[in-house]
Design a protein around this motif. Structure first.
Motif, mmCIF file in Angstrom:
data_model
loop_
_atom_site.group_PDB
_atom_site.id
_atom_site.type_symbol
_atom_site.label_atom_id
_atom_site.label_comp_id
_atom_site.label_asym_id
_atom_site.label_seq_id
_atom_site.Cartn_x
_atom_site.Cartn_y
_atom_site.Cartn_z
ATOM 1 N N ALA A 81 0.834 -1.207 0.000
ATOM 2 C CA ALA A 81 0.000 0.000 0.000
ATOM 3 C C ALA A 81 0.865 1.252 0.000
ATOM 4 O O ALA A 81 0.580 2.218 -0.721
ATOM 5 C CB ALA A 81 -0.928 -0.011 1.212
ATOM 6 N N PHE A 82 1.937 1.240 0.768
ATOM 7 C CA PHE A 82 2.831 2.391 0.809
ATOM 8 C C PHE A 82 3.461 2.650 -0.549
ATOM 9 O O PHE A 82 3.515 3.789 -1.022
ATOM 10 C CB PHE A 82 3.917 2.185 1.866
ATOM 11 N N ILE A 83 3.931 1.594 -1.208
ATOM 12 C CA ILE A 83 4.584 1.752 -2.516
ATOM 13 C C ILE A 83 3.582 2.257 -3.546
ATOM 14 O O ILE A 83 3.887 3.178 -4.322
ATOM 15 C CB ILE A 83 5.217 0.418 -2.961
ATOM 16 N N ILE A 84 2.383 1.689 -3.572
ATOM 17 C CA ILE A 84 1.364 2.109 -4.551
ATOM 18 C C ILE A 84 0.983 3.560 -4.335
ATOM 19 O O ILE A 84 0.946 4.348 -5.291
ATOM 20 C CB ILE A 84 0.137 1.183 -4.479
ATOM 21 N N VAL A 85 0.707 3.927 -3.093
ATOM 22 C CA VAL A 85 0.298 5.306 -2.820
ATOM 23 C C VAL A 85 1.452 6.270 -3.075
ATOM 24 O O VAL A 85 1.238 7.389 -3.564
ATOM 25 C CB VAL A 85 -0.247 5.433 -1.386
ATOM 26 N N SER A 86 2.676 5.867 -2.786
ATOM 27 C CA SER A 86 3.830 6.742 -3.046
ATOM 28 C C SER A 86 4.015 6.996 -4.532
ATOM 29 O O SER A 86 4.470 8.069 -4.932
ATOM 30 C CB SER A 86 5.105 6.132 -2.465
ATOM 31 N N LYS A 87 3.671 6.010 -5.372
ATOM 32 C CA LYS A 87 3.767 6.196 -6.827
ATOM 33 C C LYS A 87 2.641 7.083 -7.340
ATOM 34 O O LYS A 87 2.843 7.911 -8.220
ATOM 35 C CB LYS A 87 3.707 4.840 -7.552
ATOM 36 N N ILE A 88 1.441 6.897 -6.796
ATOM 37 C CA ILE A 88 0.274 7.666 -7.250
ATOM 38 C C ILE A 88 0.334 9.099 -6.744
ATOM 39 O O ILE A 88 0.098 10.044 -7.499
ATOM 40 C CB ILE A 88 -1.033 6.988 -6.775
ATOM 41 N N ARG A 89 0.625 9.251 -5.476
ATOM 42 C CA ARG A 89 0.602 10.566 -4.840
ATOM 43 C C ARG A 89 1.938 10.833 -4.159
ATOM 44 O O ARG A 89 2.109 10.554 -2.979
ATOM 45 C CB ARG A 89 -0.524 10.587 -3.811
ATOM 46 N N PRO A 90 2.909 11.331 -4.905
ATOM 47 C CA PRO A 90 4.203 11.622 -4.277
ATOM 48 C C PRO A 90 4.038 12.641 -3.156
ATOM 49 O O PRO A 90 3.264 13.587 -3.266
ATOM 50 C CB PRO A 90 5.037 12.205 -5.412
ATOM 51 N N SER A 91 4.722 12.404 -2.080
ATOM 52 C CA SER A 91 4.632 13.316 -0.938
ATOM 53 C C SER A 91 6.037 13.641 -0.445
ATOM 54 O O SER A 91 7.035 13.167 -0.969
ATOM 55 C CB SER A 91 3.816 12.675 0.183
ATOM 56 N N SER A 92 6.068 14.411 0.591
ATOM 57 C CA SER A 92 7.353 14.798 1.162
ATOM 58 C C SER A 92 7.910 13.717 2.090
ATOM 59 O O SER A 92 9.017 13.852 2.590
ATOM 60 C CB SER A 92 7.194 16.108 1.941
ATOM 61 N N ASP A 93 7.148 12.658 2.325
ATOM 62 C CA ASP A 93 7.601 11.570 3.194
ATOM 63 C C ASP A 93 8.683 10.771 2.475
ATOM 64 O O ASP A 93 8.406 10.003 1.565
ATOM 65 C CB ASP A 93 6.441 10.637 3.559
ATOM 66 N N LYS A 94 9.896 10.972 2.883
ATOM 67 C CA LYS A 94 11.021 10.245 2.292
ATOM 68 C C LYS A 94 11.393 9.112 3.236
ATOM 69 O O LYS A 94 12.214 9.257 4.130
ATOM 70 C CB LYS A 94 12.226 11.171 2.084
ATOM 71 N N LEU A 95 10.760 8.006 3.058
ATOM 72 C CA LEU A 95 10.988 6.855 3.917
ATOM 73 C C LEU A 95 11.643 5.727 3.153
ATOM 74 O O LEU A 95 11.428 5.563 1.963
ATOM 75 C CB LEU A 95 9.656 6.332 4.468
ATOM 76 N N ARG A 96 12.378 4.961 3.891
ATOM 77 C CA ARG A 96 12.883 3.714 3.343
ATOM 78 C C ARG A 96 11.942 2.621 3.825
ATOM 79 O O ARG A 96 11.351 2.714 4.892
ATOM 80 C CB ARG A 96 14.302 3.477 3.827
ATOM 81 N N LEU A 97 11.835 1.569 3.045
ATOM 82 C CA LEU A 97 10.896 0.502 3.394
ATOM 83 C C LEU A 97 11.252 -0.154 4.715
ATOM 84 O O LEU A 97 10.364 -0.557 5.465
ATOM 85 C CB LEU A 97 10.837 -0.526 2.265
ATOM 86 N N TYR A 98 12.536 -0.264 5.022
ATOM 87 C CA TYR A 98 12.901 -0.913 6.275
ATOM 88 C C TYR A 98 12.465 -0.085 7.486
ATOM 89 O O TYR A 98 12.243 -0.636 8.563
ATOM 90 C CB TYR A 98 14.396 -1.251 6.333
ATOM 91 N N GLU A 99 12.327 1.236 7.334
ATOM 92 C CA GLU A 99 11.816 2.053 8.432
ATOM 93 C C GLU A 99 10.361 1.711 8.736
ATOM 94 O O GLU A 99 9.952 1.670 9.895
ATOM 95 C CB GLU A 99 11.954 3.537 8.110
ATOM 96 N N ILE A 100 9.595 1.447 7.691
ATOM 97 C CA ILE A 100 8.203 1.054 7.890
ATOM 98 C C ILE A 100 8.142 -0.320 8.551
ATOM 99 O O ILE A 100 7.352 -0.538 9.473
ATOM 100 C CB ILE A 100 7.433 1.076 6.556
ATOM 101 N N VAL A 101 8.972 -1.236 8.095
ATOM 102 C CA VAL A 101 8.997 -2.578 8.700
ATOM 103 C C VAL A 101 9.352 -2.468 10.177
ATOM 104 O O VAL A 101 8.684 -3.076 11.029
ATOM 105 C CB VAL A 101 9.991 -3.497 7.955
#
Length: 180
Positions: A81-101
């Motif tokens: 969900a994070f990857i899909i939404v980041s592609k559709i709606r770019p935001s200022s949230d610069k996260l790495r996937l491991y931070e979410i994990v």
């Protein structure tokens, strides 16, 4: 020097996080096992007088695998969900996937609340309250990691991930039960 010290603290903490996650999976597996035994489910249990009864508690191992699978499915759904939404709606949230994990794994530590309830007498209400606490913690962690996302969207993603994870676990458990 302070930067190096901070890095060492963070690195040690996250190495310990994986150990704590494995312990939480064991708690989750034990809770699943108690729930199954309370409901009268019997999956290939040896007799208690068997020599290997304690050493090979297969139900606990299988439930550990289920807990691990459910956690992985939950994290994968949230990351997708994070990857899909980041592609559709770019935001200022610069996260790495491991931070979410890491955030999701840390917010699952509420699962430890079920263990006293299991030890003092199994009650389904305590399990549900613990699950609600974990869901709320997951939503809060996701909101902190993605501050530009609406809170309701974070809640929908987290709740959906838990629904998909528990459905996957139940399906695998039912298939395993049908085979035995």
């Amino acid at each position: 020097m302070e930067h190096l010290q901070f890095y060492n603290i963070v690195s040690t903490f996250f190495q310990a996080q994986w150990k704590l996650t494995s312990i939480l999976l064991l708690f989750d597996a034990y809770t699943k096992l108690v729930h199954q035994r309370q409901n009268g489910d019997q999956i290939n249990r040896p007799m208690p007088d068997s020599v290997l009864y304690s050493a090979f508690e297969w139900d606990l191992y299988f439930n550990y695998f289920l807990a691990l699978l459910e956690l992985l499915v939950c994290v994968v759904v949230i990351l997708t969900a994070f990857i899909i939404v980041s592609k559709i709606r770019p935001s200022s949230d610069k996260l790495r996937l491991y931070e979410i994990v890491r955030g999701i794994l840390l917010s699952n530590f509420g699962k430890i609340l079920v263990i006293p309830a299991v030890l003092w007498g199994y009650n389904e209400m305590y399990v549900w309250l613990s699950a609600i606490f974990v869901y709320a913690s997951n939503v809060q962690a996701f909101r902190v990691l993605c501050p530009s996302w609406p809170a309701i969207f974070c809640a929908v993603v987290v709740i959906s991930s838990h629904v998909v994870a528990s459905t996957t676990g139940r399906l695998l458990y039912n298939v395993h039960s049908a085979i035995k």
